[in-house]
Design an enzyme around this catalytic site. Structure first.
Site, PDB file in Angstrom:
ATOM      1  N   PHE A   9      19.504  15.110  21.269  1.00 49.67           N
ATOM      2  CA  PHE A   9      18.702  14.520  22.330  1.00 49.67           C
ATOM      3  C   PHE A   9      19.557  13.666  23.250  1.00 49.67           C
ATOM      4  O   PHE A   9      20.451  12.945  22.799  1.00 49.67           O
ATOM      5  CB  PHE A   9      17.624  13.589  21.738  1.00 49.67           C
ATOM      6  CG  PHE A   9      16.502  14.295  21.042  1.00 49.67           C
ATOM      7  CD1 PHE A   9      15.291  14.526  21.689  1.00 49.67           C
ATOM      8  CD2 PHE A   9      16.644  14.739  19.743  1.00 49.67           C
ATOM      9  CE1 PHE A   9      14.255  15.172  21.048  1.00 49.67           C
ATOM     10  CE2 PHE A   9      15.614  15.390  19.085  1.00 49.67           C
ATOM     11  CZ  PHE A   9      14.416  15.606  19.739  1.00 49.67           C
ATOM     12  N   ASP A  10      19.245  13.739  24.537  1.00 49.96           N
ATOM     13  CA  ASP A  10      19.648  12.654  25.420  1.00 49.96           C
ATOM     14  C   ASP A  10      18.745  11.467  25.095  1.00 49.96           C
ATOM     15  O   ASP A  10      17.612  11.650  24.641  1.00 49.96           O
ATOM     16  CB  ASP A  10      19.481  13.070  26.878  1.00 49.96           C
ATOM     17  CG  ASP A  10      19.786  11.936  27.826  1.00 49.96           C
ATOM     18  OD1 ASP A  10      20.858  11.326  27.698  1.00 49.96           O
ATOM     19  OD2 ASP A  10      18.935  11.642  28.677  1.00 49.96           O
ATOM     20  N   CYS A  11      19.232  10.253  25.312  1.00 48.86           N
ATOM     21  CA  CYS A  11      18.434   9.085  24.942  1.00 48.86           C
ATOM     22  C   CYS A  11      17.630   8.528  26.116  1.00 48.86           C
ATOM     23  O   CYS A  11      16.401   8.501  26.082  1.00 48.86           O
ATOM     24  CB  CYS A  11      19.337   7.992  24.363  1.00 48.86           C
ATOM     25  SG  CYS A  11      18.428   6.555  23.749  1.00 48.86           S
ATOM     26  N   PHE A  12      18.312   8.108  27.174  1.00 46.51           N
ATOM     27  CA  PHE A  12      17.641   7.404  28.261  1.00 46.51           C
ATOM     28  C   PHE A  12      16.984   8.394  29.223  1.00 46.51           C
ATOM     29  O   PHE A  12      17.638   9.222  29.834  1.00 46.51           O
ATOM     30  CB  PHE A  12      18.625   6.489  28.989  1.00 46.51           C
ATOM     31  CG  PHE A  12      19.119   5.379  28.095  1.00 46.51           C
ATOM     32  CD1 PHE A  12      18.315   4.284  27.838  1.00 46.51           C
ATOM     33  CD2 PHE A  12      20.339   5.468  27.477  1.00 46.51           C
ATOM     34  CE1 PHE A  12      18.742   3.277  26.986  1.00 46.51           C
ATOM     35  CE2 PHE A  12      20.784   4.469  26.624  1.00 46.51           C
ATOM     36  CZ  PHE A  12      19.982   3.370  26.378  1.00 46.51           C
ATOM     37  N   LYS A 146      28.222  12.812  31.023  1.00 50.85           N
ATOM     38  CA  LYS A 146      27.554  14.070  31.376  1.00 50.85           C
ATOM     39  C   LYS A 146      27.222  14.030  32.872  1.00 50.85           C
ATOM     40  O   LYS A 146      26.891  12.965  33.380  1.00 50.85           O
ATOM     41  CB  LYS A 146      26.271  14.242  30.553  1.00 50.85           C
ATOM     42  CG  LYS A 146      26.504  14.408  29.058  1.00 50.85           C
ATOM     43  CD  LYS A 146      25.186  14.479  28.285  1.00 50.85           C
ATOM     44  CE  LYS A 146      24.444  13.154  28.291  1.00 50.85           C
ATOM     45  NZ  LYS A 146      23.191  13.171  27.526  1.00 50.85           N
TER      46      LYS A 146
END
Length: 226
Positions: A9-12, A146
């Site tokens: 997962f990306d977090c923010f 990224k």
């Protein structure tokens, strides 16, 4: 570890409501200007990350906020430049996150975060998720942000992830979905903002994480058949 199933997962933006966090903090500094500064910040953050990929995320937050306030014609006091860094531990997790992550773990998926922040910030945010995270790759680890593919390649090399047993889940189209597509990593786009970018480069598109277990299982099954 090729037989381990990973959901990264990306977090923010995906798990943590960064738009709320930035807009609320900006509103504290400049009442009535929070939404405007959020959009300007988002534009400048990408540029700062591209220009200075080795900069720690706290520095990115400060420089992007400086540029956003300057474009808005506002004067940012130097001792207020660190406001975003100070509030990031309190940015809220989306309500659908704890249950979604717990469901994935219960179904046997290992969980990892591939995040554009640094080690300290992700540690502070991770405690709010309510679920054990098995692995984390940060911008500090890889020395870039990224959509540079380094997060994905570092994760693959470090944890032996196989692309037919790995699904990446993210809200960010530019930062996550596009590079995951380029790397042929199965991907689920969480389009929380209702953006109009081309959905065809994602395997599944969802408006939130409520049905993410089914989406991840569906994407994984399709990858297994390829």
């Amino acid at each position: 570890m090729g037989d381990v199933r990973w959901a990264t997962f990306d977090c923010f933006g995906t798990l943590v409501d960064w738009r709320h966090g930035i807009a609320t903090t900006a509103e504290l500094l400049f009442p009535g200007r929070g939404p405007e500064l959020l959009e300007l910040y988002n534009k400048h953050e990408r540029k700062v990350q591209a220009e200075t990929p080795a900069m720690r995320y706290g520095g990115v937050l400060e420089e992007a906020l400086r540029r956003a306030t300057r474009e808005a014609g506002l004067e940012l006091r130097e001792d207020d430049a660190s406001a975003l860094s100070a509030t990031i531990p309190y940015w809220p997790v989306f309500p659908d996150v704890p249950r979604a992550l717990a469901d994935l773990r219960a179904a046997g998926w290992r969980l990892a975060l591939l995040t554009n922040c640094d080690n300290v910030f992700i540690g502070e945010s991770q405690r709010r998720l309510g679920v054990h995270i098995d692995a984390v790759v940060t911008a500090e680890h890889v020395g870039s942000y990224k959509p540079n593919p380094s997060h994905f390649t570092r994760f693959e090399e470090s944890f032996g992830a196989m692309r037919d047993n790995w699904v990446h889940v993210a809200e960010g189209y530019f930062h996550d979905i596009e590079p995951a597509h380029a790397l042929a990593i199965p991907r689920v786009w969480i389009n929380r903002q209702g953006l109009t970018d081309d959905p065809s480069i994602a395997d599944v598109v969802l408006p939130d994480l409520a049905d993410v277990l089914n989406a991840v299982e569906q994407t994984h099954a399709a990858a297994q058949r390829r």
